[in-house]
Structures are given as structure tokens and as C-alpha cells.
Design a protein around this motif. Structure first.
Motif: not given
Length: 249
Positions: A167-179, A194-201
Motif C-alpha cells: 500500500s502507498l499514498v497517492e498525493p490526493e490521499d495524503a492526510a494532514p497528520e501524515d506531514g 514507495a515508502l509513503t505508507l510509513a511517512p516518517d520512514a
């Protein structure tokens, strides 16, 4: 924690921002992430290093197919067999991985996709720093001590399957809490997602990657003049390194 990484002993001038980025990454590796605590993140780092002289990894690299070679990895930690397999294969033979392999090993080792992504982030950071040091004739830097703390358990709420293995985050699915996940439209390339499932990583790796290559939001700026060599020369080196390391990009 003071700076562990420096290049005072090598006969080259290393940019201050590179040294700073590497020390920042070294500190992050020792701290709890979203899914792995500092001790386990450092165990991942130890296995990355062990993979390079692992007998099984060596025999598999020489084989027509890694699946034709059975055996046990030479390990440096008490991580389970599936975790060690994941770390060693990604470190030494990434060009021949498959989705079937991934699903089998994550199931066998009870490794969730979030922890898998965090492991990849640590693997990549250790590989970047160790290979950089090796290229300059510098011995591997000692790993830091683990920092106490519990993983946050944060998973990007907008992460979905989009045809990738994870799973990954497309730009339109990014949430404010993701940073901040994407700083511009140009920074939303597949390798960045590729690594957006874990934003800090994701951010930890790209903070390091940007310093060693170019800022990922400048990838399509072909007149970029931010390094000692030209953009064309950068791409020749990057393409060769990617080919040697079996990077699909």
C-alpha cells in the motif's frame, strides 16, 4: 548524541550537508520509528552489513535462480528467519525479488507491510552510508546505541493498494497528520511514493537520498546547477550505479 560520522581521515573534501545528513540518518536509525523500536532498527542495520559476507547470499548470487539454492543465512542477530531473509535479499539481490516471495516471507515472519516499509527505509539508509564510506576508503562507522522508546504505530490513513506490492499514498490521499509527503507535483514519482505508507520512514530515507543525489522535487530540472559535476554527468553516474545495484529505475 555527538556526531559519529566524519571523513577527516580521507584525502577528499566531503560536503558539510552530506556529513550532516548521514549523522541525522544514523541517529534516526537508533530511535523508535512507527513500527520498529530502536533495538530492532539497529538489528536490521546489523543484518544489512552481515548480508555482504553471508555464504547463502553469495551462492544465490552466483546461481541462475536464487530459488535453486537452499540453506540458512549467516546472521548477526536474533531476528527470525523470514526477517533475515527479507533483509539479506533486499540488500544483496534486489533485482530478482518477486511479489510471491514478499507475500511468503512477510506471512512466515508475521511482518506487516508497515514494518516491512520501515525495514526498507533502514536498509536503504545503511546501504547509502556504508557504500559512500567504502568508495572513499573509509571503514564502516560504528552503529549507535539504541534509544529507548515505543513505536508510534502510525500508518498513513490514505494508504491503499495501487498496483504495487505494498500500500502507498497517492498525493490526493495524503492526510494532514501524515506531514509533508510531496513537496511538489514533480516529487510524486513512483520511487518517492514507495515508502509513503510509513511517512516518517519515507522522509528519513529521502532526507538522506536528496543530499546524495539531488532534491527529488528537482528531478525534472535538467538545468540544475547544484553539484560539482553537471546534471548530465550526475545522470551517467546514477544510471551506472542503478544498473550495478539492479535498480529497476
Amino acid at each position: 548524541m555527538g556526531e559519529t560520522i566524519n571523513y577527516h581521515a580521507v584525502p577528499y573534501t566531503v560536503r558539510d550537508d552530506l556529513v550532516s545528513a548521514q549523522n541525522k540518518a544514523w541517529k534516526q536509525i537508533s530511535e523508535s520509528g512507527a513500527w520498529l523500536d530502536g533495538r530492532k532498527r539497529l538489528d536490521v542495520a546489523r543484518e544489512v552489513r552481515k548480508a555482504w559476507d553471508c555464504g547463502l547470499c553469495g551462492r544465490r548470487k552466483e546461481a541462475l535462480s536464487p530459488n535453486a539454492v537452499d540453506g540458512d543465512h549467516d546472521s548477526a542477530t536474533d531476528l527470525n528467519a523470514a526477517e533475515i531473509e527479507i533483509i539479506h535479499r533486499i540488500s544483496t539481490d534486489p533485482g530478482r525479488l518477486s511479489e510471491t516471495w514478499l507475500k511468503r516471507e512477510t506471512k512466515a515472519g508475521a511482518v506487516g507491510e508497515e514494518a516491512y516499509i520501515e525495514m526498507i527505509s533502514v536498509i536503504c539508509m545503511v546501504m547509502v552510508i556504508d557504500r559512500f564510506a567504502e568508495a572513499l576508503g573509509q571503514a564502516e562507522f560504528p552503529l549507535p546505541e539504541p534509544v529507548a522508546g515505543e513505536p508510534s504505530g502510525y500508518r498513513a490513513p490514505g494508504a491503499k493498494m495501487h498496483g504495487a506490492w505494498i500500500s502507498l499514498v497517492e498525493p490526493e490521499d495524503a492526510a494532514p497528520e501524515d506531514g509533508v509527503l510531496y513537496v511538489s507535483e514533480e516529487s510524486a514519482a513512483g520511487v518517492v511514493k514507495a515508502l509513503t505508507l510509513a511517512p516518517d520512514a519515507k522522509r528519513a530515507y529521502w532526507d538522506l537520498g536528496d543530499a546524495h543525489y539531488i532534491p527529488h522535487d528537482k528531478v525534472f530540472d535538467f538545468d540544475l546547477d547544484a553539484r560539482a559535476i553537471s546534471r548530465s554527468q550526475i545522470e551517467v553516474v546514477a544510471a551506472r550505479v542503478s544498473a550495478v545495484h539492479q535498480c529497476v529505475y
